[in-house]
Write a protein that holds these residues in place. Structure first.
Motif, PDB file in Angstrom:
ATOM      1  N   MET A 181       0.844  -1.190   0.000  1.00 31.93           N
ATOM      2  CA  MET A 181       0.000   0.000   0.000  1.00 31.93           C
ATOM      3  C   MET A 181       0.884   1.247   0.000  1.00 31.93           C
ATOM      4  SD  MET A 181      -2.865   1.224   2.800  1.00 31.93           S
ATOM      5  CE  MET A 181      -4.028  -0.052   2.351  1.00 31.93           C
ATOM      6  N   GLU A 182       0.462   2.257  -0.730  1.00 31.72           N
ATOM      7  CA  GLU A 182       1.205   3.508  -0.742  1.00 31.72           C
ATOM      8  C   GLU A 182       1.051   4.244   0.588  1.00 31.72           C
ATOM      9  OE1 GLU A 182      -0.054   5.894  -3.982  1.00 31.72           O
ATOM     10  OE2 GLU A 182       0.733   4.538  -5.527  1.00 31.72           O
ATOM     11  N   ILE A 183       2.065   4.982   0.937  1.00 36.68           N
ATOM     12  CA  ILE A 183       2.015   5.782   2.163  1.00 36.68           C
ATOM     13  C   ILE A 183       1.028   6.926   1.976  1.00 36.68           C
ATOM     14  CG2 ILE A 183       3.327   7.256   3.736  1.00 36.68           C
ATOM     15  CD1 ILE A 183       5.831   5.670   2.917  1.00 36.68           C
ATOM     16  N   GLN A 184       0.078   7.033   2.872  1.00 37.67           N
ATOM     17  CA  GLN A 184      -0.894   8.126   2.847  1.00 37.67           C
ATOM     18  C   GLN A 184      -0.341   9.268   3.706  1.00 37.67           C
ATOM     19  OE1 GLN A 184      -3.746   7.823   0.851  1.00 37.67           O
ATOM     20  NE2 GLN A 184      -2.635   5.979   0.233  1.00 37.67           N
ATOM     21  N   TRP A 185       0.372  10.174   3.062  1.00 34.70           N
ATOM     22  CA  TRP A 185       1.108  11.188   3.801  1.00 34.70           C
ATOM     23  C   TRP A 185       0.219  12.124   4.631  1.00 34.70           C
ATOM     24  CZ3 TRP A 185       5.969  10.738   4.947  1.00 34.70           C
ATOM     25  CH2 TRP A 185       6.782   9.941   4.149  1.00 34.70           C
ATOM     26  N   PRO A 186      -0.954  12.552   4.156  1.00 35.17           N
ATOM     27  CA  PRO A 186      -1.794  13.395   5.026  1.00 35.17           C
ATOM     28  C   PRO A 186      -2.171  12.707   6.334  1.00 35.17           C
ATOM     29  CG  PRO A 186      -2.527  13.556   2.758  1.00 35.17           C
ATOM     30  CD  PRO A 186      -1.535  12.430   2.797  1.00 35.17           C
ATOM     31  N   LEU A 187      -2.464  11.395   6.256  1.00 32.55           N
ATOM     32  CA  LEU A 187      -2.827  10.664   7.472  1.00 32.55           C
ATOM     33  C   LEU A 187      -1.606  10.396   8.336  1.00 32.55           C
ATOM     34  CD1 LEU A 187      -5.471   8.134   6.125  1.00 32.55           C
ATOM     35  CD2 LEU A 187      -5.849  10.278   7.344  1.00 32.55           C
ATOM     36  N   LEU A 188      -0.475  10.148   7.691  1.00 30.08           N
ATOM     37  CA  LEU A 188       0.766   9.986   8.454  1.00 30.08           C
ATOM     38  C   LEU A 188       1.069  11.260   9.237  1.00 30.08           C
ATOM     39  CD1 LEU A 188       4.086   8.401   7.217  1.00 30.08           C
ATOM     40  CD2 LEU A 188       4.105  10.565   8.455  1.00 30.08           C
ATOM     41  N   LEU A 189       0.939  12.400   8.555  1.00 29.46           N
ATOM     42  CA  LEU A 189       1.224  13.677   9.211  1.00 29.46           C
ATOM     43  C   LEU A 189       0.190  13.995  10.283  1.00 29.46           C
ATOM     44  CD1 LEU A 189       2.335  15.813   6.141  1.00 29.46           C
ATOM     45  CD2 LEU A 189       3.781  14.916   7.968  1.00 29.46           C
ATOM     46  N   PHE A 190      -1.051  13.586  10.044  1.00 32.26           N
ATOM     47  CA  PHE A 190      -2.088  13.819  11.061  1.00 32.26           C
ATOM     48  C   PHE A 190      -1.721  13.137  12.373  1.00 32.26           C
ATOM     49  CE2 PHE A 190      -5.773  11.521  12.989  1.00 32.26           C
ATOM     50  CZ  PHE A 190      -6.194  12.577  13.797  1.00 32.26           C
ATOM     51  N   SER A 191      -1.451  11.840  12.300  1.00 38.72           N
ATOM     52  CA  SER A 191      -1.151  11.113  13.532  1.00 38.72           C
ATOM     53  C   SER A 191       0.160  11.575  14.147  1.00 38.72           C
ATOM     54  CB  SER A 191      -1.103   9.601  13.259  1.00 38.72           C
ATOM     55  OG  SER A 191      -0.050   9.276  12.381  1.00 38.72           O
ATOM     56  N   LEU A 192       1.136  11.925  13.309  1.00 40.49           N
ATOM     57  CA  LEU A 192       2.436  12.365  13.810  1.00 40.49           C
ATOM     58  C   LEU A 192       2.328  13.716  14.522  1.00 40.49           C
ATOM     59  CD1 LEU A 192       5.604  11.593  13.550  1.00 40.49           C
ATOM     60  CD2 LEU A 192       5.615  13.448  11.866  1.00 40.49           C
ATOM     61  N   ILE A 193       1.716  14.689  13.850  1.00 41.07           N
ATOM     62  CA  ILE A 193       1.671  16.064  14.382  1.00 41.07           C
ATOM     63  C   ILE A 193       0.675  16.165  15.536  1.00 41.07           C
ATOM     64  CG2 ILE A 193       1.178  18.474  13.828  1.00 41.07           C
ATOM     65  CD1 ILE A 193       2.091  17.848  10.951  1.00 41.07           C
ATOM     66  N   ALA A 194      -0.527  15.608  15.348  1.00 40.63           N
ATOM     67  CA  ALA A 194      -1.525  15.664  16.420  1.00 40.63           C
ATOM     68  C   ALA A 194      -1.057  14.854  17.626  1.00 40.63           C
ATOM     69  CB  ALA A 194      -2.869  15.143  15.925  1.00 40.63           C
ATOM     70  N   GLY A 195      -0.433  13.704  17.364  1.00 43.87           N
ATOM     71  CA  GLY A 195       0.086  12.890  18.466  1.00 43.87           C
ATOM     72  C   GLY A 195       1.172  13.605  19.231  1.00 43.87           C
ATOM     73  N   CYS A 196       2.030  14.322  18.506  1.00 43.72           N
ATOM     74  CA  CYS A 196       3.067  15.121  19.165  1.00 43.72           C
ATOM     75  C   CYS A 196       2.441  16.206  20.028  1.00 43.72           C
ATOM     76  CB  CYS A 196       3.992  15.732  18.114  1.00 43.72           C
ATOM     77  SG  CYS A 196       5.288  16.805  18.790  1.00 43.72           S
ATOM     78  N   GLY A 197       1.383  16.847  19.504  1.00 41.41           N
ATOM     79  CA  GLY A 197       0.695  17.880  20.282  1.00 41.41           C
ATOM     80  C   GLY A 197       0.075  17.321  21.548  1.00 41.41           C
ATOM     81  N   GLY A 198      -0.578  16.158  21.419  1.00 34.39           N
ATOM     82  CA  GLY A 198      -1.178  15.542  22.599  1.00 34.39           C
ATOM     83  C   GLY A 198      -0.139  15.163  23.634  1.00 34.39           C
ATOM     84  N   ALA A 199       0.985  14.604  23.184  1.00 34.36           N
ATOM     85  CA  ALA A 199       2.042  14.205  24.116  1.00 34.36           C
ATOM     86  C   ALA A 199       2.712  15.422  24.750  1.00 34.36           C
ATOM     87  CB  ALA A 199       3.075  13.355  23.389  1.00 34.36           C
ATOM     88  N   THR A 200       2.819  16.507  23.985  1.00 33.64           N
ATOM     89  CA  THR A 200       3.378  17.746  24.545  1.00 33.64           C
ATOM     90  C   THR A 200       2.489  18.267  25.667  1.00 33.64           C
ATOM     91  OG1 THR A 200       4.403  18.338  22.420  1.00 33.64           O
ATOM     92  CG2 THR A 200       4.093  20.112  24.021  1.00 33.64           C
ATOM     93  N   PHE A 201       1.180  18.244  25.431  1.00 31.22           N
ATOM     94  CA  PHE A 201       0.260  18.700  26.474  1.00 31.22           C
ATOM     95  C   PHE A 201       0.301  17.762  27.676  1.00 31.22           C
ATOM     96  CE2 PHE A 201      -4.310  19.360  27.949  1.00 31.22           C
ATOM     97  CZ  PHE A 201      -3.984  20.478  28.705  1.00 31.22           C
TER      98      PHE A 201
END
Length: 272
Positions: A1-21
């Motif tokens: 399967m091809e990498i779905q970059w918008p979803l990869l970035l969603f989980s990466l960036i939002a997850g980073c934000g949640g962990a930062t908080f």
């Protein structure tokens, strides 16, 4: 399967934000780096919103976006991500008001505990949406745990970087040594567990060279950082790289039978 970059970035960036908080909440409980909390919370909110926008970009068509909004309480993978993201942002905003106004006593600590819960929940949920029987390499609870594991060092190093830039004394930041090391170790350990659960049927270069080796370097930066701000930035870079590699490995291991979310409205993934 091809990498779905918008979803990869969603989980990466939002997850980073949640962990930062979540790390802001840890700061509250430790009573350390107070001057960094406001800026770190703003950064966490910004990261979660930007991550959410990446997810919206992948939905693409207005019909898919409306379907997601209309079926918010269907408790599908998408709806759970929206709910978790919304809860984390709301708690973070309330926390901002609390610490900005002052004289809130124990309320800020209570909100800090809530921040730890919703921040970590967001990281888990962004991975849990992919757990499904139709995808053998995704069908394990170890996958969302690995997602969360890679979020933890990103959040820890983001908070420590903001604290360093905010003028928090290096000796005060050493109070976070144990927490930073635990967060850093979580990434390669939980990723290894995920690899074991899927019998390491993963891209070997990305998994071993990217996720595990770079995750181990993150541990080294956490262990050796002391009062050196450059070690914090190095750890953050490694944590981000580890998170990207883990998510890329997951997508490449997928069987590729459909574009998971862009066609969700017509494939009843949203419960319609």
């Amino acid at each position: 399967m091809e990498i779905q970059w918008p979803l990869l970035l969603f989980s990466l960036i939002a997850g980073c934000g949640g962990a930062t908080f979540a790390f802001v909440g840890i700061s509250e409980l430790l009573g350390a780096a107070e001057k960094a909390r406001f800026k770190a919370t703003i950064a966490a909110i910004a990261l979660m919103i930007v991550g959410g926008l990446c997810s919206v970009a992948h939905l693409g068509q207005p019909s898919n976006i409306m379907a997601a909004a209309q079926n918010l309480f269907s408790f599908s993978g998408i709806s759970m991500e929206i709910i978790a993201l919304g809860l984390a942002v709301i708690v973070a905003l309330i926390y901002l008001i609390a610490i900005r106004g002052g004289n809130f006593g124990g309320a800020s600590k209570a909100l800090g505990v809530c921040g730890i819960v919703v921040g970590l929940l967001l990281g888990f949920v962004t991975g849990n949406g992919y757990v499904m029987q139709a995808q053998p390499a995704w069908n394990t609870i170890a996958l969302p745990l690995a997602y969360l594991g890679t979020d933890l060092p990103m959040g820890a190093f983001t908070f420590l970087a903001i604290a360093s830039l905010s003028g928090v004394d290096g000796e005060e930041l050493k109070k976070f040594d144990t927490e930073a090391i635990v967060c850093a170790v979580a990434a390669p350990v939980l990723c290894l567990i995920y690899g074991f659960m899927v019998q390491f049927a993963l891209d070997p270069v990305l998994f071993w060279g990217g996720t595990i080796v770079i995750g181990a370097l993150t541990c080294l930066f956490a262990w050796k950082r002391g009062t050196n701000a450059n070690m914090v930035y190095g750890g953050l870079a490694c944590a981000i790289a580890c998170g990207v590699c883990l998510r890329a490995v997951m997508w490449l291991a997928g069987s590729g039978f459909f574009d998971l979310f862009a066609t969700a409205a017509t494939r009843s993934v949203l419960g319609i």
